[in-house]
Design a protein around this motif. Structure first.
Motif, mmCIF file in Angstrom:
data_model
loop_
_atom_site.group_PDB
_atom_site.id
_atom_site.type_symbol
_atom_site.label_atom_id
_atom_site.label_comp_id
_atom_site.label_asym_id
_atom_site.label_seq_id
_atom_site.Cartn_x
_atom_site.Cartn_y
_atom_site.Cartn_z
ATOM 1 N N ASN A 178 70.523 62.019 22.075
ATOM 2 C CA ASN A 178 70.620 61.525 20.688
ATOM 3 C C ASN A 178 71.787 60.559 20.538
ATOM 4 O O ASN A 178 71.708 59.583 19.783
ATOM 5 C CB ASN A 178 70.855 62.681 19.718
ATOM 6 N N ASN A 179 72.863 60.870 21.215
ATOM 7 C CA ASN A 179 74.050 60.045 21.077
ATOM 8 C C ASN A 179 73.817 58.676 21.714
ATOM 9 O O ASN A 179 74.083 57.638 21.115
ATOM 10 C CB ASN A 179 75.240 60.765 21.729
ATOM 11 N N ASN A 180 73.261 58.696 22.903
ATOM 12 C CA ASN A 180 72.950 57.428 23.569
ATOM 13 C C ASN A 180 71.939 56.648 22.728
ATOM 14 O O ASN A 180 72.093 55.432 22.512
ATOM 15 C CB ASN A 180 72.404 57.711 24.970
ATOM 16 N N GLY A 181 70.926 57.359 22.225
ATOM 17 C CA GLY A 181 69.907 56.698 21.405
ATOM 18 C C GLY A 181 70.514 56.104 20.147
ATOM 19 O O GLY A 181 70.223 54.961 19.766
ATOM 20 N N GLY A 182 71.383 56.861 19.483
ATOM 21 C CA GLY A 182 72.020 56.396 18.249
ATOM 22 C C GLY A 182 72.913 55.187 18.509
ATOM 23 O O GLY A 182 72.916 54.222 17.727
ATOM 24 N N TRP A 183 73.636 55.222 19.607
ATOM 25 C CA TRP A 183 74.531 54.098 19.916
ATOM 26 C C TRP A 183 73.752 52.848 20.287
ATOM 27 O O TRP A 183 74.060 51.748 19.839
ATOM 28 C CB TRP A 183 75.542 54.480 21.014
ATOM 29 N N GLN A 184 72.727 53.036 21.120
ATOM 30 C CA GLN A 184 71.958 51.842 21.518
ATOM 31 C C GLN A 184 71.143 51.310 20.330
ATOM 32 O O GLN A 184 70.912 50.109 20.222
ATOM 33 C CB GLN A 184 71.064 52.168 22.716
ATOM 34 N N TRP A 185 70.729 52.202 19.447
ATOM 35 C CA TRP A 185 70.024 51.753 18.228
ATOM 36 C C TRP A 185 70.963 50.858 17.425
ATOM 37 O O TRP A 185 70.607 49.763 17.009
ATOM 38 C CB TRP A 185 69.606 52.974 17.400
ATOM 39 N N SER A 186 72.193 51.352 17.226
ATOM 40 C CA SER A 186 73.151 50.623 16.386
ATOM 41 C C SER A 186 73.582 49.315 17.035
ATOM 42 O O SER A 186 73.784 48.301 16.348
ATOM 43 C CB SER A 186 74.388 51.490 16.132
ATOM 44 N N LEU B 292 81.879 52.720 24.881
ATOM 45 C CA LEU B 292 83.181 53.256 24.443
ATOM 46 C C LEU B 292 82.980 54.204 23.265
ATOM 47 O O LEU B 292 83.565 55.287 23.200
ATOM 48 C CB LEU B 292 84.112 52.116 24.020
ATOM 49 N N GLY B 293 82.140 53.765 22.334
ATOM 50 C CA GLY B 293 81.867 54.601 21.160
ATOM 51 C C GLY B 293 81.084 55.850 21.552
ATOM 52 O O GLY B 293 81.345 56.945 21.042
ATOM 53 N N GLU B 294 80.138 55.676 22.453
ATOM 54 C CA GLU B 294 79.322 56.807 22.919
ATOM 55 C C GLU B 294 80.241 57.905 23.493
ATOM 56 O O GLU B 294 80.109 59.086 23.170
ATOM 57 C CB GLU B 294 78.358 56.297 24.002
ATOM 58 N N ALA B 295 81.209 57.506 24.324
ATOM 59 C CA ALA B 295 82.108 58.484 24.957
ATOM 60 C C ALA B 295 83.012 59.138 23.913
ATOM 61 O O ALA B 295 83.241 60.354 23.943
ATOM 62 C CB ALA B 295 82.945 57.808 26.039
ATOM 63 N N PHE C 99 82.379 59.615 20.729
ATOM 64 C CA PHE C 99 81.554 60.561 19.969
ATOM 65 C C PHE C 99 81.304 61.834 20.800
ATOM 66 O O PHE C 99 81.372 62.937 20.284
ATOM 67 C CB PHE C 99 80.208 59.920 19.602
ATOM 68 N N MET C 100 80.991 61.669 22.076
ATOM 69 C CA MET C 100 80.694 62.849 22.898
ATOM 70 C C MET C 100 81.912 63.769 22.992
ATOM 71 O O MET C 100 81.773 64.974 23.058
ATOM 72 C CB MET C 100 80.240 62.450 24.308
ATOM 73 N N ARG C 101 83.092 63.173 22.999
ATOM 74 C CA ARG C 101 84.297 64.008 23.086
ATOM 75 C C ARG C 101 84.527 64.784 21.794
ATOM 76 O O ARG C 101 85.040 65.879 21.813
ATOM 77 C CB ARG C 101 85.529 63.143 23.365
ATOM 78 N N HIS C 102 84.116 64.222 20.665
ATOM 79 C CA HIS C 102 84.506 64.828 19.387
ATOM 80 C C HIS C 102 83.376 65.513 18.624
ATOM 81 O O HIS C 102 83.651 66.378 17.793
ATOM 82 C CB HIS C 102 85.172 63.779 18.488
ATOM 83 N N LEU C 103 82.136 65.115 18.844
ATOM 84 C CA LEU C 103 81.043 65.701 18.046
ATOM 85 C C LEU C 103 80.711 67.115 18.505
ATOM 86 O O LEU C 103 80.491 67.338 19.703
ATOM 87 C CB LEU C 103 79.766 64.869 18.208
ATOM 88 N N LEU C 104 80.612 68.046 17.582
ATOM 89 C CA LEU C 104 80.134 69.384 17.960
ATOM 90 C C LEU C 104 78.666 69.309 18.359
ATOM 91 O O LEU C 104 78.198 70.094 19.173
ATOM 92 C CB LEU C 104 80.266 70.361 16.788
#
Ligand SMILES: Cc1cc2nc3c(=O)[nH]c(=O)nc-3n(C[C@H](O)[C@H](O)[C@H](O)COP(=O)(O)OP(=O)(O)OC[C@H]3O[C@@H](n4cnc5c(N)ncnc54)[C@H](O)[C@@H]3O)c2cc1C
Length: 479
Positions: free
Chosen positions: A384-392, A368-371, A373-378
């Protein structure tokens, strides 16, 4: 000088929206009498849940800048729409091009499309040339001694640094005279049926803006990176994420310019800072390698041990909405979530805090967070996003150990001790002392009149998370 091998080459722009140090474009220009540059606008039309207005607006700006830059070479960016393979086939037939050049993509979807383009070119009997460009080292280049992919960052980065790195290519001097072909207009947000929220402030896009950002970063933030990169109020990082995402600057240029600064630096502290900055580029390529070798991470936990983890149903409460909108009652979390909505950016330290909060305090799935972030992050970058989310979340490659659960209150104290970051993004708290952000308010009185009480008790949710991980471990062992 040797004869060009091709009469007319199409350069298919993808995530390489620049003229300087563009590997495929450089080779196309040196091997062809003329180059026809094309960008194919995706036809997601707003249907894809990862398409957000901020990043698409930034993309439009990159394309405008690319189009202007191409005109300085007496060339013209051709815009087509729809499926890239069908669009390229039509363009090849119309222009009678005898070659297609492109830079390879790190994502599975992009790789699948480029395989279709290779097949198309073979079936039409024309040449196709593709290049490494988005990364310094592709997944297959940085492997363990046994030839396996790394699953842990530190040995990966050690191996990554020892590999020889390609140098910076120039800007093509000319692209020849390509035939006139029809072009759609440069896209605007209407193409995806999106509109920009009025209060979103975005940075300038394009090759010039990217070079300016690199120059500014190397003149200050990168020199103090080791000491300041975790300070969200100082905001002392490069902000090059969207440029690396859309290729308005090459990762080689970023790495080598940093290396030149390192070689010329006067102090050990500066050298350590610049090296720490370069290590972030290795993190980027580590996550791209993880995605390349283990594409299942897009659908499931990297670490299969956690496949039995229980997650809350977001439809059963307003918790996800409160997180998204920055109304959790946890000042540092709300500041980060509001920074994201207002700017399309969130500081890395705060990304970790809000991600752990969603997954470990609210027990909502990292996807949910990954999606969101993908919608809003430039700089929304799939790997990186998947990696950052799974890391956290504790489920990823080289993830934060699941039992090390960051406390948002103490994180605030450590990384925003003056409360400057919180006050910048949560105006209701502007008059509060910073100490009010370091522990939950006692009793039932909120920190400020119009600010919510913390929506959960961090200590209790921490215990619940540990229980969930323990149950998931047992279930995995039993299955
Ligand atoms: C939950 C979560 C989600 C994230 N989503 C993304 C994302 O969608 N896109 C993205 O580029 N980064 C993502 N990151 C990593 C990091 O937060 C951003 O790269 C960084 O904040 C971007 O700011 P900057 O360009 O100023 O980075 P700098 O600190 O100046 O670093 C330079 C570049 O190195 C790379 N980089 C830096 N840190 C990391 C990292 N931890 N992992 C991978 N690459 C890194 C980026 O390309 C960045 O632009 C995420 C991190 C977390 C914890």
């Amino acid at each position: 000088m040797s004869q060009p091998s091709h009469r007319l080459a199409i350069h298919w722009f993808r995530r390489d929206l620049r003229l300087s140090d563009n590997t495929a474009l450089w080779h196309a220009s040196t091997a062809s009498q003329a180059v026809l540059p094309v960008y194919v606008v995706s036809d997601w039309q707003g249907a894809h849940h990862w398409t957000g207005p901020g990043r698409q607006h930034f993309l439009c700006g990159c394309l405008e800048s690319l189009s202007r830059n191409l005109s300085t070479l007496d060339s013209r960016l051709v815009i087509r729409q729809g499926d890239p393979v069908a669009a390229l086939e039509m363009l090849i037939r119309e222009s009678r091009a005898d070659a297609v050049y492109f830079n390879r993509d790190p994502d599975p979807h992009g790789r699948a499309t480029e395989e279709r383009v290779r097949r198309l070119c073979r079936s039409l009997g024309i040449a196709v040339h593709d290049y490494k460009d988005a990364v310094l080292h592709e997944p297959g280049e940085v492997l363990t001694g046994a030839g396996d992919p790394y699953r842990v960052y530190t040995p990966y980065s050690r191996a990554w640094f020892t590999q020889a790195k390609a140098g910076i290519l120039g800007r093509p001097k000319q692209l020849g005279t390509a035939p006139e072909v029809a072009s759609d207009p440069l896209p605007t947000l209407d193409h995806w049926r999106l509109s920009l929220p009025g209060d979103l402030t975005l940075p300038p896009a394009g090759e010039r803006a990217a070079h300016d950002r690199l120059k500014a970063a190397l003149a200050g933030p990168v020199l103090r990176y080791a000491e300041q990169r975790n300070d969200p109020a100082a905001d002392a990082t490069s902000h090059l994420g969207p440029d690396l995402r859309y290729g308005t600057i090459s990762v080689r240029e970023v790495f080598h310019r940093a290396q030149q600064a390192l070689d010329g630096s006067r102090t050990a502290a500066e050298r350590e800072s610049i090296h720490t900055f370069q290590k972030q580029l290795a993190w980027r390529e580590f996550f791209m390698a993880v995605l390349g070798h283990f594409p299942h991470v897009l659908d499931a936990d990297f670490n299969q041990q956690w496949r039995h983890l229980e997650w809350e149903d977001p439809a059963r409460s307003d918790a996800f909405d409160r997180w998204r909108e920055g109304r959790t009652g946890f000042p540092i979390v709300d500041a980060g979530m509001r920074q994201l909505l207002a700017t399309g950016y969130m500081h890395n330290r705060v990304r970790m805090i809000v991600a752990m909060f969603l997954t470990k305090d609210l027990h909502l799935h990292w996807r949910l967070g990954e999606a969101h972030f993908m919608r809003h992050l430039l700089d929304g970058e799939i790997a990186n996003n998947n990696g950052g989310w799974q890391w956290s979340a504790g489920t990823g490659a080289d993830a934060a150990p699941y039992f090390r659960i960051q406390n948002p209150w103490t994180q605030s104290q450590r990384h925003d001790p003056t409360g400057t970051y919180v006050k910048r993004w949560v105006p209701e708290l502007a008059r509060c002392p910073a100490t009010a952000f370091f522990s939950p308010p006692a009793g039932t009185r909120p920190i400020a009149a119009d600010y919510p009480l913390p929506m959960v008790d961090h200590g209790e949710e921490r215990e619940r998370t540990l229980e969930r991980f323990a149950r998931a471990k047992e279930a995995a062992a039993a299955s």
